[in-house]
Design a protein around this motif. Structure first.
Motif, PDB file in Angstrom:
ATOM      1  N   PHE A   1       0.842  -1.187   0.000  1.00  0.00           N
ATOM      2  CA  PHE A   1       0.000   0.000   0.000  1.00  0.00           C
ATOM      3  C   PHE A   1       0.882   1.244   0.000  1.00  0.00           C
ATOM      4  N   TRP A   2       0.293   2.342  -0.424  1.00  0.00           N
ATOM      5  CA  TRP A   2       1.006   3.618  -0.344  1.00  0.00           C
ATOM      6  C   TRP A   2       1.298   3.943   1.111  1.00  0.00           C
ATOM      7  N   ALA A   3       2.409   4.599   1.355  1.00  0.00           N
ATOM      8  CA  ALA A   3       2.808   4.896   2.731  1.00  0.00           C
ATOM      9  C   ALA A   3       1.793   5.783   3.435  1.00  0.00           C
ATOM     10  N   ASN A   4       1.174   6.706   2.694  1.00  0.00           N
ATOM     11  CA  ASN A   4       0.174   7.589   3.273  1.00  0.00           C
ATOM     12  C   ASN A   4      -0.705   8.139   2.164  1.00  0.00           C
ATOM     13  N   LYS A   5      -1.747   8.834   2.578  1.00  0.00           N
ATOM     14  CA  LYS A   5      -2.709   9.375   1.604  1.00  0.00           C
ATOM     15  C   LYS A   5      -2.068  10.439   0.719  1.00  0.00           C
ATOM     16  N   ILE A   6      -1.079  11.161   1.242  1.00  0.00           N
ATOM     17  CA  ILE A   6      -0.442  12.219   0.456  1.00  0.00           C
ATOM     18  C   ILE A   6       0.265  11.627  -0.754  1.00  0.00           C
ATOM     19  N   GLU A   7       1.017  10.565  -0.550  1.00  0.00           N
ATOM     20  CA  GLU A   7       1.726   9.946  -1.669  1.00  0.00           C
ATOM     21  C   GLU A   7       0.745   9.399  -2.704  1.00  0.00           C
TER      22      GLU A   7
ATOM     23  N   ALA B   1      -4.428   1.389  -2.751  1.00  0.00           N
ATOM     24  CA  ALA B   1      -5.077   2.180  -1.710  1.00  0.00           C
ATOM     25  C   ALA B   1      -6.018   1.295  -0.903  1.00  0.00           C
ATOM     26  N   PRO B   2      -6.277   1.622   0.360  1.00  0.00           N
ATOM     27  CA  PRO B   2      -7.233   0.835   1.160  1.00  0.00           C
ATOM     28  C   PRO B   2      -8.621   0.864   0.540  1.00  0.00           C
ATOM     29  N   ARG B   3      -9.390  -0.205   0.746  1.00  0.00           N
ATOM     30  CA  ARG B   3     -10.714  -0.279   0.151  1.00  0.00           C
ATOM     31  C   ARG B   3     -11.665   0.774   0.716  1.00  0.00           C
ATOM     32  N   SER B   4     -11.398   1.245   1.913  1.00  0.00           N
ATOM     33  CA  SER B   4     -12.277   2.248   2.528  1.00  0.00           C
ATOM     34  C   SER B   4     -11.915   3.667   2.130  1.00  0.00           C
ATOM     35  N   ASN B   5     -10.939   3.840   1.251  1.00  0.00           N
ATOM     36  CA  ASN B   5     -10.525   5.173   0.832  1.00  0.00           C
ATOM     37  C   ASN B   5     -11.663   5.894   0.112  1.00  0.00           C
ATOM     38  N   ASN B   6     -11.816   7.167   0.394  1.00  0.00           N
ATOM     39  CA  ASN B   6     -12.894   7.960  -0.215  1.00  0.00           C
ATOM     40  C   ASN B   6     -12.497   8.348  -1.641  1.00  0.00           C
ATOM     41  N   CYS B   7     -12.805   7.482  -2.589  1.00  0.00           N
ATOM     42  CA  CYS B   7     -12.398   7.702  -3.970  1.00  0.00           C
ATOM     43  C   CYS B   7     -13.211   8.807  -4.640  1.00  0.00           C
ATOM     44  N   ILE B   8     -14.395   9.115  -4.115  1.00  0.00           N
ATOM     45  CA  ILE B   8     -15.194  10.195  -4.706  1.00  0.00           C
ATOM     46  C   ILE B   8     -14.499  11.536  -4.512  1.00  0.00           C
ATOM     47  N   MET B   9     -14.041  11.798  -3.318  1.00  0.00           N
ATOM     48  CA  MET B   9     -13.316  13.043  -3.054  1.00  0.00           C
ATOM     49  C   MET B   9     -12.009  13.085  -3.848  1.00  0.00           C
ATOM     50  N   ASP B  10     -11.374  11.926  -3.973  1.00  0.00           N
ATOM     51  CA  ASP B  10     -10.119  11.874  -4.738  1.00  0.00           C
ATOM     52  C   ASP B  10     -10.358  12.215  -6.207  1.00  0.00           C
ATOM     53  N   ALA B  11     -11.445  11.684  -6.774  1.00  0.00           N
ATOM     54  CA  ALA B  11     -11.751  11.950  -8.185  1.00  0.00           C
ATOM     55  C   ALA B  11     -11.989  13.438  -8.407  1.00  0.00           C
ATOM     56  N   PHE B  12     -12.746  14.070  -7.515  1.00  0.00           N
ATOM     57  CA  PHE B  12     -12.991  15.505  -7.652  1.00  0.00           C
ATOM     58  C   PHE B  12     -11.712  16.312  -7.434  1.00  0.00           C
ATOM     59  N   ALA B  13     -10.868  15.871  -6.499  1.00  0.00           N
ATOM     60  CA  ALA B  13      -9.615  16.589  -6.251  1.00  0.00           C
ATOM     61  C   ALA B  13      -8.703  16.550  -7.473  1.00  0.00           C
ATOM     62  N   VAL B  14      -8.591  15.374  -8.102  1.00  0.00           N
ATOM     63  CA  VAL B  14      -7.741  15.240  -9.288  1.00  0.00           C
ATOM     64  C   VAL B  14      -8.298  16.070 -10.439  1.00  0.00           C
ATOM     65  N   ALA B  15      -9.618  16.026 -10.626  1.00  0.00           N
ATOM     66  CA  ALA B  15     -10.237  16.784 -11.713  1.00  0.00           C
ATOM     67  C   ALA B  15     -10.074  18.286 -11.504  1.00  0.00           C
TER      68      ALA B  15
END
Length: 772
Positions: free
Chosen positions: A81-87, A340-354
């Motif tokens: 897994f990634w070391a942290n959410k930032i990476e 990434a962990p399965r519980s990661n909030n991918c919706i927020m990640d998608a909007f952040a990347v966009a």
């Protein structure tokens, strides 16, 4: 988290899924391993497997579960897994924002309606781009597989989509590394003062400039003749250019070192390759706003052409750029999310990347437009000064009345005083002066500047001269471009490496060997693009090849999830994973909006390739441009001019003025001012002006065949895997020999599904909270 099924009545010991009355059954898998993988996708949480089906009527959402005593599946997930959410976020953002965001977006914005292009881009980004981005991120982090494994779970019939994504990623990686190589070479050359592309080179053993360079600009000459050593046509071959081959080797060495230890080394490299470009972009953007004329450039960026909003061609170009720049369909988003962990909030990640992609695109465009506005303003002042000198000389020679003499204060604030002076002239004086003057309209000057060279990297070499201390800014800008390219390349390589490790699990124990085994062949394959004609192949792949297979892959990805697996089931999986409700609008976007838009883009791209000739921009150092047709020199004006030449009483400048009056094109050919009485017959023969420039050529037939072949080969795994699955279904005996990747503890009993009590979402959430 405890399984929800523990709180429901157990009516039998076999796992069965309750279904909505209006849901469509999912196509069954063709092997034990595929069936198990499907179950794993829909219900593996905390080591227990359960499946949910999403049944909603937009306002009344219900959930149904299956019994926990379903066939147990032994799954060993030793995935790192990634070391942290930032990476993790840096990896997603670094891959999404690449060189095309910086190079293409400002150009497309200028040529496709300015503000209208921005409006269309934002609409497509949030209604099509974000849903597809969320789809790939959620699938990757839920299944913990790369592109090859993920789409087999949705439906084995389209399992070839992952292989097509892998091939697209591989081919793009070959030529994308060359883009980084070009910038790296410019970075190395920037440690000189003056910059090597600032002036034309001198001829050997001579004090004269290279005539090929003097017929164009030093930056264009440096690009084609020094960097690329470009041939005049794509057909002309040659060995790879040595200095580019060396830079390419360094580029691949940096890439290999960055990923050789897996996520550990990649994560550390991302702090540099992602954060540093944004620091530099902020600095150069702030500096550009301080330049004279930057405000005019920004106004030009925001100017909106309403007609562009109704142009299908503008929408097509916007869609092409959106998916090529964001990187959806390559499989890299899926690969990065699989760590990434399965519980990661991918919706927020998608909007952040966009949002980051949008902000970066707009910021880069504002930077480029501010610089171009500054250059246009400088050219505007030079044009005013040239016109003022022309009027002054015309008054001195007696061609114009002395009443038109310019005031001395005119030269102090040229951009303000000259338009004021010209505007105050009487109508008769204006009509008398206008034929001798150039068009100095600022908007026209801006258009000329924005046309610029045909290659984006050359435009950036011109930009550095807008700042004082051009050497320093050249280093800064090319560090920015190199690091931004590397962050995208790391994402591309992650999509390749992850797919190989998932297909061959034993290779995960030998990450260093696998990395080297991938990087070395890709370096050797990239050498074809550093040949003298290599840049033409890069343009062919990037402009003509990439979009078609990419749209085809995205269409199948979207359809497999929305219509085969089921958008409702997919939303149910996300709700259970994230632990909170999700708007049902995503279902409508996945089922209707995204497929429709992608299909339109795919068809329009095919039509565009069929109707328009496939051309490329080439360099020709020996263009011969015929002059416009010269009027008959035996006429009255010609006889008068001949006698004037013979008398030798007219100066070269006055002669040029007279020629400009009868030949409007004459100012574009100043070399004719060297006419003398010794050679008056020059007007009786056709004259030509050789110059070095970029020209548009049609691709040869073999290049078009190669382009079609690459498109077919890239898409071929999809029908091939479909046939493979069809054979497995048609010949059940093959199932006996299939290698199952999971082991069932006991054989599942086949019985009719028994209805289960339905739980409202709110009731279900309460029961889940009690079991936490």
């Amino acid at each position: 988290m405890t399984s929800v099924s523990e709180n429901m009545e157990v009516q039998n010991e076999d796992s069965q899924m309750s279904k909505c009355s209006d849901s469509t059954p999912v196509i069954s898998t063709t092997s034990a391993s595929e069936a198990a993988t499907s179950e794993l996708f829909t219900g593996e949480m905390s080591g227990e497997e359960h499946t949910f089906d999403w049944c909603d009527e937009d306002n009344d959402n219900t959930m149904e579960t299956i019994n926990k005593n379903e066939p147990e599946i032994e799954v060993t997930d030793d995935r790192p897994f990634w070391a942290n959410k930032i990476e993790y976020l840096l990896a997603q953002m670094g891959y999404s924002v690449g060189l095309s965001t910086i190079w293409r977006f400002p150009y497309l914005c200028f040529h496709n309606g300015g503000g209208s292009f921005l409006i269309i881009y934002i609409i497509m980004l949030f209604f099509v781009g974000v849903p597809l981005l969320l789809l790939e991120m959620a699938a990757g982090q839920r299944i913990h597989q790369g592109s090859i494994g993920v789409w087999k779970v949705f439906s084995p019939w389209i399992g070839g989509v992952g292989y097509s994504s892998f091939m697209v990623c591989f081919i793009v990686g070959l030529y994308y590394s060359v883009l980084i190589t070009w910038n790296l070479y410019y970075l190395i050359q920037s440690f000189q003062s003056p910059l090597p592309w600032a002036l034309c080179p001198l001829l050997r053993n001579s004090s004269d400039f290279d005539p090929e360079c003097t017929r164009t600009t030093p930056t264009v000459y440096f690009w084609y003749r020094h960097v690329l050593k470009a041939t005049d046509e794509i057909e002309i071959g040659g060995l790879p250019v040595f200095h580019l081959s060396l830079s390419l080797c360094v580029t691949w060495f940096i890439i290999c070192i960055s990923i050789i230890k897996g996520l550990k080394s990649t994560g550390k490299m991302l702090y540099v390759s992602v954060l540093l470009p944004y620091i530099i972009l902020f600095c150069v953007f702030t500096r550009s706003l301080m330049l004279q004329g930057a405000d005019f450039g920004l106004k030009s960026l925001l100017a909106t052409e309403v007609s562009a909003l109704y142009s299908l061609e503008v929408w097509r170009r916007t869609g092409n750029h959106l998916f090529l720049s964001m990187g959806s369909g390559f499989g890299s988003f899926t690969a990065i999310s699989s760590y990434a962990p399965r519980s990661n909030n991918c919706i927020m990640d998608a909007f952040a990347v966009a949002l980051l992609n949008l902000v970066t695109s707009v910021t880069a465009s504002m930077f480029v437009f501010a610089i171009m506005g500054h250059l246009a303003t400088l050219n505007n002042e030079k044009c005013y000064l040239k016109n003022a000198e022309t009027v002054k000389n015309l008054v001195t020679t007696g061609v114009l009345s002395s009443d038109l003499r310019l005031p001395e204060s005119l030269y102090q604030h040229m951009s303000y005083s000259y338009p004021t002076w010209f505007g105050n002239l009487p109508a008769g004086a204006k009509s008398m002066v206008r034929p001798y003057l150039s068009n100095c309209d600022l908007a026209e000057q801006f258009k000329e500047v924005m046309k610029g060279p045909g290659v984006a990297i050359v435009a950036f070499t011109d930009i550095v001269f807008s700042f004082s201390g051009s050497t320093f800014w050249a280093i800064i800008i090319f560090v920015f471009l190199v690091t931004m390219g590397l962050s995208t390349m790391l994402g591309i390589m992650q999509g390749i490496i992850t797919a190989l490790q998932d297909t061959f699990p034993s290779s995960r124990k030998h990450t260093k060997l696998l990395t080297v085994s991938v990087c070395v062949p890709m370096f050797l394959g990239s050498l074809i693009f550093v040949k003298p004609s290599g840049s033409y192949y890069v343009n062919m792949l990037d402009d003509r090849w990439a979009s078609l297979p990419l749209f085809f892959i995205l269409i199948l990805e979207n359809m497999s999830m929305a219509w085969i697996y089921g958008a409702r089931r997919f939303l149910a999986d996300l709700i259970i994973t994230l632990g909170h409700p999700i708007s049902p609008i995503y279902r409508w976007l996945w089922c209707f909006v995204s497929p429709f838009v992608l299909l339109i883009l795919f068809v329009s791209t095919i039509i565009n390739l069929h109707l328009h000739p496939i051309t490329y921009l080439a360099w020709n150092s020996s263009i011969v441009s015929p002059l416009p047709q010269i009027p008959d020199p035996t006429g009255e004006w010609g006889q008068t001019l001949q006698s004037t030449l013979a008398s030798g009483t007219q100066s070269s400048y006055s002669l040029g003025i007279q020629l400009s009056r009868v030949l409007p094109w004459f100012p574009s050919y100043p070399h004719l001012l060297h006419l003398t009485s010794e050679n008056p017959g020059i007007l009786n023969c056709p004259s030509f002006s050789p110059q070095s420039d970029e020209i548009t050529l049609s691709y040869p037939s073999w290049a078009k065949v190669l382009l079609v072949l690459l498109i077919v080969v890239t898409i071929l795994p999809i029908p091939a895997y479909f046939l493979y699955t069809l054979l497995k279904v048609s010949f059940p005996a093959s199932k006996k020999n299939s290698s199952a990747t999971v082991i069932f503890k006991h054989e599942a009993k086949v019985e009719k599904p028994i209805p289960r009590p339905r739980l409202h979402v709110g009731q279900n959430q309460k029961k889940m909270n009690k079991n936490r």
